[in-house]
Design an enzyme around this catalytic site. Sequence first.
Site, short mmCIF file in Angstrom:
data_model
loop_
_atom_site.label_atom_id
_atom_site.label_comp_id
_atom_site.label_asym_id
_atom_site.label_seq_id
_atom_site.Cartn_x
_atom_site.Cartn_y
_atom_site.Cartn_z
CG ASP A 19 1.71 6.58 -4.15
OD1 ASP A 19 2.37 7.20 -3.30
OD2 ASP A 19 1.79 5.64 -4.94
CD GLU A 55 4.96 10.54 -4.57
OE1 GLU A 55 6.10 10.03 -3.91
OE2 GLU A 55 4.23 9.46 -5.13
#
Length: 599
Positions: A243, A307
Site C-alpha cells: 500500500d 500501489e
Amino acid sequence: MWVRIRCILLVVYWTSWLTMLAGAITLVLVTPKCSVADPLEWWQISPIYQVYPLSYQDSSHPPDGVGDIPGIESRLDYIKDLGVGAIWLSPIYKSPMKDSGYDIQDFRDIAPVFGTMDDFHSLSKAVHKRGIKLVLDFVPNHSSNLHEWFQKSVKREVPYADYYIWADAKGFGTEATPIPPNNWRSVFGGSAWEWNQERRQFYLHQFLKEQPDLNYRNPLVLEEMKNVMQFWLDQGVDGFRLDAVAHLFEDEDLRDEMVKDEDATDEYSQLDHKYTFNLPEVLDVLREFRIVLDKNSENATKIMMTEAYMPVEKLMAYYGNKSHPIAHFPLNFALISASQKNITAQSIYTAVSTWMNNLPKGAWPNWVIGNHDNSRAATRFGAELVDAINMIALLLPGTPVTYNGEEIGMEDADVSWEQTKDTAGINAGPKKYKQFSRDPERTPMQWDAGINAGFSNANQTWLPVNTNYKTLNVESQLNEKWSHIKVYKQLTEARKTEAIMNGGLDIHILEDSVLVYTRVREGFPGYVVVVNFAPDTVTVDITNLAHMPNESSVYTFSTTYAHSFTAKKRISNSAVVLPGKGGLVLTFVPDFPKEVISL
Ligand code: GLC
C-alpha cells in the site's frame, strides 16, 4: 521433454476445439507449427480478485451488518467459479477503522469485526484447497496512532522514540499555538503534521492524523516490517499488495514544497510533492521486501504488487531490473486515469500503448479498472461499457486485477452525508464530502434480490446497499441467458488459451471510435477484441489486421449487443457491424502465410 508433451497435448486440444469451430480445414492450418512458450506462473495466468472484506459477506450471529472472514469463506465456490486465480484481501488486521482498516493497530492480529486468527487459517486452507492463492494487503507506510509502537514513541521509549517522523515546531504563534515544521500537506487535505502535546513535537502523517508515518530512515523500522511480512508468509499467504509505497520517504531537511497548481480543487494536488513522494530511497526499501519474498519462494512465487499513482514512465522503475527485481508488477492504473476524463477509443488506446511501450524488457503487464479508492468502473466508463472494459482488461497481455462487484457491473451508490463512513469524506464536511468520500464504491456486494442484497440479515448494513440491487445482483445475472457475469466467465475461460497467455498484441483504432486488438500466436486460435466507444452503429473492416482471415467466429459479446450476435456464429471480417457502445470478441484461425500488412 515436458515442453514436447505439452505441445502435443495442446495440438490435440486445439485440433478438436477448432474442428468444432470451423471445420476440418483448420487441422491443416494448425498442426504443422507448434512452439510452446515457457509455462507462466500462477500470478500471470488468471485474474487477481480484490475482496473488500467490510462489504463482501456478513456471516456473524447475530448479523452486524459488516462483512467478515467466515463470510468470505462461504463465498469461495462463487469466487472459484468466476475463474480467478488469486484473492487479494484489503486489510483484515486489528484496527480502529479510521481508514477502513488501512490504519493498523497490530500488524500481526485480525480485527475482531472480521473474525479471529483461526478464521483466517480456515479461510486460507479453504482458498488453497480450491487451487486459489491468497494475497494480503501490506501497509508499510504508516500504522494506526493506537499502535503500541506509536504510543511508546510518544513517550520516547527505547527503541521506539524514532520509529515515526517527529519534528520540532517551527515556532509558536498566538496563544502559543505550535507552527508546523513546513508546508507539507496530507493526501486527505490539511497539514501533514499533527502536534503531540505530550512529546511536544509534531509527527508526520501523509494520510489521516490517525495514521502516523513510520520512519524508514531508522533501520529498526525496516527490520520490524520485514518481520511482519515473514509472519504472514509463515501463515501461508502467497504474496502482498504493498500500500501507498511512494510515500515511504520524505526529505530529511524538511524543505517546503512548491505550489504547482493553486486552483486544484483538492489541497494536496496544489503542491508539487518533490520532497514527500517517490523519493529514490523508496525503491531500496521495496527491494528489501522483495528479498524477503524471494527467500520464501522455493515452492511457488510469493508476489509483490505495489500501489503508487504516478506517470507510467516513472512507475516502470518499480519493476526493478533483472539482477535487482522489485515488484512483480506495480499496479497499473492507466485505464482508471483514462476514464476520469472523456473516454474515447483514442484515450484507451493511448493508455494501453503507453504502458506497453514503456514496459521494461521481460516485465509482466497488469490492468486495473477499479478498486476501493476510485469510483466504480461501471460508473466511470458507463454501464453500457462494462463488458467491453472487462474484455479489454482480461484479454490484454498481463494480469487483470478485478475489484469485487466488477464482474456484475456494480455501480457507485448514493451515500448521504449522514451515512458517510470514509474519514476522507467526513473531514471534507457536508458540502464537499462527495468529492472525497470513497464510500460510493465500497457498498455491500449485491448477491441477490433478498434482504440487504443477500449481504447481511442485519437491520442496517455498515454502508447502505445500492438501491439498484433488486435488478443488479449475482443471482439474477447467473439466471439470465446473457449477463455481465457470463461474459466475465467467458473471458476468464479464454485466458486458458495460448494466444491470450503468450500471444502477441496488435492494437489499432478504426473509424475513430473503434478500438481493436488481436492476440495471436502461431499455431493456435487467435482472438480479436473490438470495442465501439461511440453511441452509434459503426461498421469496420478488420481484414487488414495482421494474420486475419476473411471470417471469424463470435466468441463473446457485450450484453448491450445481445440482440445483434449469437455465440459461435461465423461473421465476415470485412464488415463487422458494431452497434453503439459495446464490445465483441471474435476468434479466428490466424492466417500466417499471408503477408503482414500494417494499418
Ligand atoms: C492506499 C489505500 C487507501 C488508503 C491509503 C492510506 O491508497 O488503497 O484506501 O486510504 O492507502 O493507507
